[in-house]
Design a protein around this motif. Structure first.
Motif, PDB file in Angstrom:
ATOM      1  N   PRO A 130      35.510  40.258  56.869  1.00  0.00           N
ATOM      2  CA  PRO A 130      35.908  39.206  55.958  1.00  0.00           C
ATOM      3  C   PRO A 130      34.580  38.161  55.399  1.00  0.00           C
ATOM      4  N   VAL A 131      33.641  37.869  56.215  1.00  0.00           N
ATOM      5  CA  VAL A 131      32.650  37.239  56.061  1.00  0.00           C
ATOM      6  C   VAL A 131      31.546  37.977  54.926  1.00  0.00           C
ATOM      7  N   LEU A 132      31.492  39.184  54.912  1.00  0.00           N
ATOM      8  CA  LEU A 132      30.920  39.842  53.928  1.00  0.00           C
ATOM      9  C   LEU A 132      31.393  39.845  52.484  1.00  0.00           C
ATOM     10  N   GLN A 133      32.771  39.432  52.302  1.00  0.00           N
ATOM     11  CA  GLN A 133      33.390  40.003  51.094  1.00  0.00           C
ATOM     12  C   GLN A 133      33.139  38.625  50.213  1.00  0.00           C
ATOM     13  N   ASN A 134      33.174  38.942  48.935  1.00  0.00           N
ATOM     14  CA  ASN A 134      32.734  38.161  47.850  1.00  0.00           C
ATOM     15  C   ASN A 134      31.428  37.419  47.963  1.00  0.00           C
ATOM     16  N   LYS A 135      30.572  38.268  48.447  1.00  0.00           N
ATOM     17  CA  LYS A 135      29.227  37.802  48.584  1.00  0.00           C
ATOM     18  C   LYS A 135      28.419  38.876  47.697  1.00  0.00           C
ATOM     19  N   LEU A 137      24.728  41.165  47.337  1.00  0.00           N
ATOM     20  CA  LEU A 137      23.820  41.608  48.384  1.00  0.00           C
ATOM     21  C   LEU A 137      22.712  40.488  48.906  1.00  0.00           C
ATOM     22  N   HIS A 138      22.208  39.889  47.772  1.00  0.00           N
ATOM     23  CA  HIS A 138      21.609  38.722  48.241  1.00  0.00           C
ATOM     24  C   HIS A 138      21.835  37.560  49.011  1.00  0.00           C
ATOM     25  N   GLU A 139      23.186  37.266  48.885  1.00  0.00           N
ATOM     26  CA  GLU A 139      23.729  36.228  49.931  1.00  0.00           C
ATOM     27  C   GLU A 139      24.003  36.900  51.292  1.00  0.00           C
ATOM     28  N   ILE A 140      24.220  38.202  51.366  1.00  0.00           N
ATOM     29  CA  ILE A 140      24.457  38.962  52.561  1.00  0.00           C
ATOM     30  C   ILE A 140      23.112  38.773  53.265  1.00  0.00           C
ATOM     31  N   GLU A 141      21.914  39.178  52.428  1.00  0.00           N
ATOM     32  CA  GLU A 141      20.512  39.033  53.099  1.00  0.00           C
ATOM     33  C   GLU A 141      20.180  37.737  53.696  1.00  0.00           C
ATOM     34  N   ASP A 142      20.598  36.677  52.922  1.00  0.00           N
ATOM     35  CA  ASP A 142      20.135  35.359  53.268  1.00  0.00           C
ATOM     36  C   ASP A 142      20.958  34.950  54.592  1.00  0.00           C
ATOM     37  N   LEU A 143      22.162  35.487  54.697  1.00  0.00           N
ATOM     38  CA  LEU A 143      22.772  35.348  56.008  1.00  0.00           C
ATOM     39  C   LEU A 143      22.318  35.882  57.212  1.00  0.00           C
ATOM     40  N   PHE A 144      21.911  37.325  56.737  1.00  0.00           N
ATOM     41  CA  PHE A 144      21.210  38.125  57.714  1.00  0.00           C
ATOM     42  C   PHE A 144      20.137  37.529  58.510  1.00  0.00           C
ATOM     43  N   PHE A 145      19.275  36.847  57.605  1.00  0.00           N
ATOM     44  CA  PHE A 145      17.802  36.146  58.035  1.00  0.00           C
ATOM     45  C   PHE A 145      18.166  35.118  58.584  1.00  0.00           C
ATOM     46  N   LYS A 146      19.169  34.282  58.112  1.00  0.00           N
ATOM     47  CA  LYS A 146      19.530  32.790  58.640  1.00  0.00           C
ATOM     48  C   LYS A 146      20.017  32.912  60.121  1.00  0.00           C
ATOM     49  N   ARG A 147      20.665  34.140  60.509  1.00  0.00           N
ATOM     50  CA  ARG A 147      21.370  34.202  61.815  1.00  0.00           C
ATOM     51  C   ARG A 147      20.295  34.391  62.756  1.00  0.00           C
ATOM     52  N   ARG A 148      19.059  35.215  62.338  1.00  0.00           N
ATOM     53  CA  ARG A 148      18.153  35.546  63.518  1.00  0.00           C
ATOM     54  C   ARG A 148      17.587  34.453  64.377  1.00  0.00           C
ATOM     55  N   LYS A 149      17.831  33.254  63.659  1.00  0.00           N
ATOM     56  CA  LYS A 149      17.355  32.236  64.438  1.00  0.00           C
ATOM     57  C   LYS A 149      18.306  32.158  65.834  1.00  0.00           C
TER      58      LYS A 149
END
Ligand SMILES: Nc1ncnc2c1ncn2[C@@H]1O[C@H](COP(=O)(O)OP(=O)(O)OP(=O)(O)O)[C@@H](O)[C@H]1O
Ligand SMILES: O=C(O)C1=C[C@@H](O)[C@@H](O)[C@H](O)C1
Ligand SMILES: [Mg+2]
Length: 188
Positions: A130-135, A137-149
């Motif tokens: 559900p976290v990926l829905q309504n996002k 690809l650019h927003e998902i990419e942001d989340l991908f890199f934000k979470r790396r921390k």
């Protein structure tokens, strides 16, 4: 139940972390088989509690409650169980309490997949995350890199680009056995 704070390294739970879809559930099951241990998937445990899919829990009960149950479950398992292979949900490790208990009681493996490789896997997982829905690809990419921390706080990283699940599981088993032998050689 007993406290496991002084647990020998060979008995510590092994926890798999990483972004959603990198293969924590798939690989965790294989690692458990190879080490003759029980496997716990935190998403599955929450689904059993509610008798609903994660998607339905998000829709009907809400993410806030999902995160509370997720956190309590992980804290409880890490504090009271040993010898388990535990795959977290992709967002669980964003909670500080989860990071603290995993790092203090378990051995934490970060499954590191590149954004380029991960993107190819998106169609496989989009419908059930559900976290990926309504996002976009650019927003998902942001989340991908934000979470790396958050994921950067781990005991060991396995770079998994272009590797199949069996190979990744073998790498983890090899790495775990190496750590066991260094920190607690057999017979000592
Ligand atoms: N090494 C791999 N190579 C190719 N596909 C894989 C690999 N590992 C897992 N997959 C596939 O990727 C998808 C997601 O895998 P899985 O459910 O194990 O991810 P996850 O990290 O547990 O995700 P989540 O954080 O949402 O729980 C599945 O369709 C699975 O078959
Ligand atoms: O990365 C996330 O935030 C999530 C990952 C899944 O494992 C589930 O825990 C849920 O879909 C949320
Ligand atoms: Mg999973």
């Amino acid at each position: 139940m007993s406290d496991v704070s002084e647990i020998p390294i060979r008995e510590k739970n092994i926890v798999l972390i990483g972004f959603m879809g990198v293969g924590k559930t798939t690989v965790g099951q294989l690692v458990a088989k190879k080490l003759y241990r029980d496997f716990i998937d935190i998403d599955e445990e929450i689904e059993k509690i509610y008798n609903m899919s994660v998607t339905d829990i998000f829709r009907k009960i809400g993410e806030t409650e999902f995160r509370r149950v997720e956190r309590e479950l992980i804290v409880n398992i890490c504090n009271h169980k040993k010898l388990k292979i535990i795959s977290l949900g992709g967002g669980a490790y964003l909670q500080e309490e989860v990071r603290k208990v995993c790092l203090s009681k378990c051995i934490v493996y970060f499954l590191d997949l590149s954004w380029e490789s991960w993107k190819e896997r998106l169609p496989l997982i989009i419908d059930s995350r559900p976290v990926l829905q309504n996002k976009t690809l650019h927003e998902i990419e942001d989340l991908f890199f934000k979470r790396r921390k958050a994921y950067s706080l781990h005991n060991s990283k396995i770079t998994i680009n272009n590797l199949d699940a069996e190979t990744i599981a073998n790498k983890i088993v090899e790495s775990v056995k190496f750590a066991w032998d260094i920190y607690q050689p057999q017979g000592e």
